[in-house]
Design a protein around this motif. Structure first.
Motif, PDB file in Angstrom:
ATOM      1  N   GLY A 101      -0.629   1.647  16.027  1.00 13.97           N
ATOM      2  CA  GLY A 101      -0.988   0.314  15.540  1.00 13.97           C
ATOM      3  C   GLY A 101       0.217  -0.613  15.472  1.00 13.97           C
ATOM      4  N   GLY A 102       1.305  -0.249  16.186  1.00 18.19           N
ATOM      5  CA  GLY A 102       2.521  -1.072  16.145  1.00 18.19           C
ATOM      6  C   GLY A 102       3.479  -0.633  15.051  1.00 18.19           C
ATOM      7  N   TYR A 103       3.081   0.324  14.231  1.00 18.47           N
ATOM      8  CA  TYR A 103       3.982   0.870  13.197  1.00 18.47           C
ATOM      9  C   TYR A 103       4.747   2.049  13.778  1.00 18.47           C
ATOM     10  CZ  TYR A 103       1.375  -1.501   9.411  1.00 18.47           C
ATOM     11  OH  TYR A 103       0.796  -2.420   8.576  1.00 18.47           O
ATOM     12  N   VAL A 115       0.242  -7.323  17.476  1.00 19.53           N
ATOM     13  CA  VAL A 115       0.592  -6.031  18.067  1.00 19.53           C
ATOM     14  C   VAL A 115      -0.491  -5.680  19.102  1.00 19.53           C
ATOM     15  CG1 VAL A 115       1.871  -5.224  16.040  1.00 19.53           C
ATOM     16  CG2 VAL A 115      -0.582  -4.748  16.195  1.00 19.53           C
ATOM     17  N   LEU A 121      -0.290 -10.384  10.660  1.00 19.92           N
ATOM     18  CA  LEU A 121       0.607  -9.215  10.608  1.00 19.92           C
ATOM     19  C   LEU A 121       1.064  -8.935   9.180  1.00 19.92           C
ATOM     20  CD1 LEU A 121       2.656 -10.346  13.702  1.00 19.92           C
ATOM     21  CD2 LEU A 121       1.458  -8.131  13.562  1.00 19.92           C
ATOM     22  N   VAL A 176      -5.599  14.046   4.662  1.00 19.25           N
ATOM     23  CA  VAL A 176      -5.413  12.653   5.077  1.00 19.25           C
ATOM     24  C   VAL A 176      -5.059  11.799   3.849  1.00 19.25           C
ATOM     25  CG1 VAL A 176      -6.643  10.637   5.984  1.00 19.25           C
ATOM     26  CG2 VAL A 176      -6.946  12.888   7.067  1.00 19.25           C
ATOM     27  N   ASP A 177      -5.858  11.961   2.783  1.00 22.14           N
ATOM     28  CA  ASP A 177      -5.618  11.173   1.559  1.00 22.14           C
ATOM     29  C   ASP A 177      -4.276  11.537   0.916  1.00 22.14           C
ATOM     30  OD1 ASP A 177      -8.022   9.996   1.971  1.00 22.14           O
ATOM     31  OD2 ASP A 177      -9.126  11.241   0.536  1.00 22.14           O
ATOM     32  N   SER A 200      13.537  -3.045  14.584  1.00 22.91           N
ATOM     33  CA  SER A 200      14.010  -3.474  13.264  1.00 22.91           C
ATOM     34  C   SER A 200      15.528  -3.655  13.274  1.00 22.91           C
ATOM     35  CB  SER A 200      13.623  -2.444  12.196  1.00 22.91           C
ATOM     36  OG  SER A 200      12.224  -2.265  12.201  1.00 22.91           O
ATOM     37  N   LYS A 226       0.845  -1.213   0.000  1.00 29.38           N
ATOM     38  CA  LYS A 226       0.000   0.000   0.000  1.00 29.38           C
ATOM     39  C   LYS A 226       0.872   1.251   0.000  1.00 29.38           C
ATOM     40  CE  LYS A 226      -4.146  -1.835   1.952  1.00 29.38           C
ATOM     41  NZ  LYS A 226      -4.274  -2.516   3.229  1.00 29.38           N
ATOM     42  N   GLN A 229     -10.159  15.566   5.016  1.00 26.59           N
ATOM     43  CA  GLN A 229      -9.985  14.286   4.327  1.00 26.59           C
ATOM     44  C   GLN A 229      -8.972  14.408   3.190  1.00 26.59           C
ATOM     45  OE1 GLN A 229     -11.334  11.490   5.526  1.00 26.59           O
ATOM     46  NE2 GLN A 229     -10.055  10.398   4.035  1.00 26.59           N
ATOM     47  N   ARG A 254      -4.854  10.826  11.799  1.00 22.11           N
ATOM     48  CA  ARG A 254      -6.217  10.403  12.168  1.00 22.11           C
ATOM     49  C   ARG A 254      -7.026  11.614  12.627  1.00 22.11           C
ATOM     50  NH1 ARG A 254      -6.538   4.477  11.657  1.00 22.11           N
ATOM     51  NH2 ARG A 254      -4.425   4.016  11.018  1.00 22.11           N
ATOM     52  N   GLY A 259      11.559  -5.636  20.839  1.00 23.25           N
ATOM     53  CA  GLY A 259      12.548  -5.659  19.777  1.00 23.25           C
ATOM     54  C   GLY A 259      12.496  -4.398  18.952  1.00 23.25           C
ATOM     55  N   VAL A 274       9.660  -6.577  10.423  1.00 24.98           N
ATOM     56  CA  VAL A 274      10.302  -7.657  11.181  1.00 24.98           C
ATOM     57  C   VAL A 274       9.283  -8.576  11.864  1.00 24.98           C
ATOM     58  CG1 VAL A 274      11.665  -8.043  13.291  1.00 24.98           C
ATOM     59  CG2 VAL A 274      12.483  -6.443  11.528  1.00 24.98           C
ATOM     60  N   ARG A 309       7.334  -9.321  24.362  1.00 27.89           N
ATOM     61  CA  ARG A 309       8.752  -9.292  24.009  1.00 27.89           C
ATOM     62  C   ARG A 309       9.039  -7.922  23.406  1.00 27.89           C
ATOM     63  NH1 ARG A 309       8.483  -7.457  19.629  1.00 27.89           N
ATOM     64  NH2 ARG A 309       7.672  -8.341  17.745  1.00 27.89           N
TER      65      ARG A 309
HETATM   66  C1  MCA Z   1      -7.887   4.042   5.219  1.00 28.52           C
HETATM   67  N1  MCA Z   1      -7.334   3.274   4.279  1.00 28.52           N
HETATM   68  C2  MCA Z   1      -6.859   4.091   3.351  1.00 28.52           C
HETATM   69  C3  MCA Z   1      -7.142   5.418   3.753  1.00 28.52           C
HETATM   70  N2  MCA Z   1      -7.782   5.347   4.896  1.00 28.52           N
HETATM   71  N3  MCA Z   1      -6.236   3.857   2.217  1.00 28.52           N
HETATM   72  C4  MCA Z   1      -5.872   4.887   1.445  1.00 28.52           C
HETATM   73  N4  MCA Z   1      -6.122   6.198   1.758  1.00 28.52           N
HETATM   74  C5  MCA Z   1      -6.754   6.495   2.904  1.00 28.52           C
HETATM   75  N5  MCA Z   1      -6.987   7.765   3.203  1.00 28.52           N
HETATM   76  C6  MCA Z   1      -7.334   1.796   4.291  1.00 28.52           C
HETATM   77  C7  MCA Z   1      -6.100   1.098   4.765  1.00 28.52           C
HETATM   78  O1  MCA Z   1      -5.145   0.975   3.747  1.00 28.52           O
HETATM   79  C8  MCA Z   1      -6.668  -0.267   5.143  1.00 28.52           C
HETATM   80  O2  MCA Z   1      -6.955  -1.052   4.006  1.00 28.52           O
HETATM   81  C9  MCA Z   1      -7.954   0.103   5.786  1.00 28.52           C
HETATM   82  O3  MCA Z   1      -8.299   1.369   5.239  1.00 28.52           O
HETATM   83  C10 MCA Z   1      -7.855   0.170   7.283  1.00 28.52           C
HETATM   84  O4  MCA Z   1      -6.580   0.714   7.581  1.00 28.52           O
HETATM   85  P1  MCA Z   1      -6.194   1.204   8.986  1.00 28.52           P
HETATM   86  O5  MCA Z   1      -7.172   2.217   9.450  1.00 28.52           O
HETATM   87  O6  MCA Z   1      -4.785   1.586   8.960  1.00 28.52           O
HETATM   88  O7  MCA Z   1      -6.347  -0.087   9.828  1.00 28.52           O
HETATM   89  P2  MCA Z   1      -6.257  -0.150  11.304  1.00 28.52           P
HETATM   90  O8  MCA Z   1      -7.549  -0.613  11.821  1.00 28.52           O
HETATM   91  O9  MCA Z   1      -5.742   1.121  11.846  1.00 28.52           O
HETATM   92  O10 MCA Z   1      -5.143  -1.272  11.480  1.00 28.52           O
HETATM   93  C11 MCA Z   1      -4.809  -1.753  12.711  1.00 28.52           C
HETATM   94  C12 MCA Z   1      -3.789  -2.860  12.552  1.00 28.52           C
HETATM   95  C13 MCA Z   1      -2.588  -2.347  11.767  1.00 28.52           C
HETATM   96  C14 MCA Z   1      -4.440  -4.054  11.824  1.00 28.52           C
HETATM   97  C15 MCA Z   1      -3.391  -3.312  13.939  1.00 28.52           C
HETATM   98  O11 MCA Z   1      -2.164  -1.146  12.377  1.00 28.52           O
HETATM   99  C16 MCA Z   1      -1.460  -3.325  11.660  1.00 28.52           C
HETATM  100  O12 MCA Z   1      -1.504  -4.266  10.875  1.00 28.52           O
HETATM  101  N6  MCA Z   1      -0.384  -3.128  12.472  1.00 28.52           N
HETATM  102  C17 MCA Z   1       0.789  -3.977  12.482  1.00 28.52           C
HETATM  103  C18 MCA Z   1       2.032  -3.147  12.464  1.00 28.52           C
HETATM  104  C19 MCA Z   1       3.296  -3.981  12.517  1.00 28.52           C
HETATM  105  O13 MCA Z   1       3.356  -5.113  12.048  1.00 28.52           O
HETATM  106  N7  MCA Z   1       4.375  -3.446  13.131  1.00 28.52           N
HETATM  107  C20 MCA Z   1       5.600  -4.191  13.309  1.00 28.52           C
HETATM  108  C21 MCA Z   1       6.778  -3.318  13.008  1.00 28.52           C
HETATM  109  P3  MCA Z   1      -7.295  -2.601   4.105  1.00 28.52           P
HETATM  110  O14 MCA Z   1      -8.648  -2.665   4.737  1.00 28.52           O
HETATM  111  O15 MCA Z   1      -7.273  -3.073   2.696  1.00 28.52           O
HETATM  112  O16 MCA Z   1      -6.238  -3.194   4.974  1.00 28.52           O
HETATM  113  S1  MCA Z   1       8.322  -4.231  13.402  1.00 28.52           S
HETATM  114  C22 MCA Z   1       8.581  -3.730  14.979  1.00 28.52           C
HETATM  115  O17 MCA Z   1       7.898  -2.909  15.498  1.00 28.52           O
HETATM  116  C23 MCA Z   1       9.612  -4.375  15.859  1.00 28.52           C
HETATM  117  C24 MCA Z   1      10.685  -5.171  15.207  1.00 28.52           C
HETATM  118  C25 MCA Z   1       8.863  -5.252  16.819  1.00 28.52           C
HETATM  119  O18 MCA Z   1       9.182  -5.188  18.029  1.00 28.52           O
HETATM  120  O19 MCA Z   1       7.981  -5.992  16.357  1.00 28.52           O
END
Ligand code: MCA
Ligand code: AMP
Length: 486
Positions: free
Chosen positions: A396-398, A228, A181, A449-450, A285, A79, A446, A463, A283, A186, A281
């Protein structure tokens, strides 16, 4: 002989390796398909390869093949916006892109030679294992300013972190992991896909996280879940209301949370409803995993546990002196040293030198400064209490840098000045707030945001947008972000 990253691909056990919805590969199939693709990659002698990292089995096969071939893989968020992608492609200069056949790619990747990721392949020899110091993955991560930096992870960082987690979590080939995830960071990719494959176990990916989806897998053979805190917050809300779901999560061998702090309240709600004590845990990247609550140790909610095997952890005060006391109160910066560390930021020797220290002074040395602040108790458990940089937001963990969002906002014609902060959010941990001084009539919220979602990535979009006549600045002209938050 060097030890293989994935021994189970050499002598495949008769079991499922990967499952994404209806599509799965057992170890023999994965060995054939990834082996064949790896041989092709070696013949093409390609250098780095970009991977279009959709949450699919194709991404997993592509990364495993690149690892077998010794081609450093650059996973790309599917994305991703145009500005961020342009930076990653010009910084990492991949010679080709691996993607599922038929999937449309954005122009910057479409311009590269493309190799479709197959799901069938001819039996053949696996390429020989490589030097453990050779780069395996380049993962992009945000800093406080500027565009994201490419973290170069060598093969030994991956094997050492996964083997330390084997010990800490009693993680075996019998474990079946479930998660939803993303596969360009990572957590989801290295822990969530490469982890089970290194153990010779199985992973079922949900494609997209849902509480029901995870519960369904836990009632049909899955033993572990990774997520997360936002995911656990949603689980906490649902298990409290729904005894069926509570029972499903109660069956897990181990629930693991990471990437940001899981609030004690969510720990407590999950324990009350399911009997499970989530293991946290810690960590990064750059460091992969540093500490964890152990499966066989005391669970202390609100802590990230003790150092993993092979990882040295120290707390350092403002003056650079190492904190020796373990009183659960004295706060210091976490610094780490060990085989789990990255080698460098790609093309950024300046940034690399800044984060490595020896005895407290920047510029060389083998201790990595995490920027995370913590206390340590008498049992050696760390509690993370904050972060040095206020310009890093965890949502959201990002990890998201305020600077990159501010720069994107300033590219909008309706924006004269911009400042970005993080605000507490019950679901996301922190939510991104954009403070805008408009250049004329305020643009629609909006639209801004977009604009950020299109240039950077959807998860980096504000947000909340708040308009102001002027940003609060000090005499030096620097924006006083704490005044904004107040
Ligand atoms: C919303 N969307 C949009 C827009 N608004 N797209 C384009 N333009 C816009 N204005 C879409 C999104 O792309 C998404 O699409 C959907 O709407 C919902 O997105 P979002 O609101 O972001 O979802 P959420 O509810 O906030 O997501 C929560 C979540 C996510 C699922 C927990 O934040 C997530 O997956 N987090 C994981 C982060 C992660 O893995 N971090 C690790 C980093 P669609 O519906 O198609 O998806 S590594 C790290 O940190 C270290 C090493 C460690 O310790 O792990
Ligand atoms: P990233 O750079 O995306 O890999 O994010 C790494 C950062 O996530 C760390 O520096 C911490 O600030 C944070 N983090 C990861 N795991 C935890 C945890 N269990 N508790 C608190 N913060 C965490």
């Amino acid at each position: 002989m060097v030890e293989r990253i994935f021994p189970a691909l050499v002598t495949p056990p008769e079991k499922e390796a990967l499952r994404f919805g209806e599509v799965s590969l057992d170890y023999a199939q994965l060995s054939r398909v990834a082996g064949a693709l790896a041989r092709e990659l070696r013949e093409a002698a390609p250098g780095r390869v970009a991977v279009w990292a959709t949450p699919t089995i194709h991404t997993s096969v592509a990364v495993v093949a690149a690892l077998l071939a010794g081609a450093p893989a650059v996973p790309v968020n599917p994305k991703i916006g145009e500005r961020e992608l342009g930076h990653i492609v010009s910084d990492s200069t991949p010679s080709l892109v691996l993607a599922e056949s038929g999937v449309a790619l954005p122009p910057d990747l479409e311009a590269l030679p493309r190799k479709d990721v197959p799901l069938t392949g001819q039996q053949g020899e696996l390429p020989p294992e490589l030097d453990p110091e050779a780069p395996a993955l380049i993962v992009y991560t945000s800093g406080t300013t500027g565009p994201p930096k490419g973290v170069v992870l060598p093969r030994r960082a991956i094997t050492s972190t996964l083997d330390a987690l084997e010990d800490a979590w009693q993680w075996t080939a019998d474990d079946v992991l479930v998660h939803g995830l993303p596969l360009f960071h990572v957590h989801g990719l290295i822990l969530g896909i490469l982890g089970p494959l290194r153990r010779g176990g199985s992973v079922r990916h949900l494609g997209r996280f849902s509480v029901e989806g995870a519960a369904k897998e836990l009632t049909s053979g899955a033993t572990m879940m990774f997520g997360v805190p936002t995911m656990y917050h949603r689980i906490a809300g649902e298990v409290t209301e729904n005894p069926q779901l509570a029972k499903a999560f109660g069956q897990a061998r181990l629930l693991v949370s990471g990437s940001a702090a899981l609030p004690v309240h969510d720990h407590q709600r999950i324990t009350a409803a399911t009997g499970q004590q989530v293991v946290e845990r810690y960590g990064m990247s750059e460091t992969l995993m540093n500490t964890s609550v152990r499966a066989d140790g005391e669970r202390k909610p609100g802590t990230v546990g003790v150092p993993l095997g092979g990882v040295e952890v120290r707390l350092v005060d403002e003056s650079g002196a190492v904190i020796e006391v373990s009183d659960g109160e004295t706060v210091g910066e976490i610094q780490v040293r060990g085989p789990n560390l990255f080698t460098e930021y790609l093309n950024r020797p300046d940034a690399t030198a800044e984060v490595f220290v020896s005895e407290g002074v920047a510029g060389g040395g083998d201790w990595f400064r995490t920027g995370d602040m913590a206390t340590r108790d008498g049992d050696g458990y760390l509690r993370i209490v904050g972060r040095k940089a206020t310009d890093l937001i965890k949502s959201g963990g990002y990890k998201i840098g305020a600077g990159e969002i501010e720069n994107a906002l300033l590219e909008h014609p309706g924006v004269a000045e911009a400042a970005v902060t993080g605000e507490p959010d019950p679901d996301l941990g922190e939510r991104i707030v954009a403070w805008i001084v408009p250049s004329g009539a305020p643009p629609a919220e909006q639209e801004l945001v977009d604009h950020v979602a299109r240039l950077l990535s959807p998860h980096k979009r504000p947000r909340v947008v708040r308009f102001l006549d002027a940003l609060p600045r000090n005499e030096m002209g620097k924006v006083m972000k704490r005044a904004l938050d107040a």
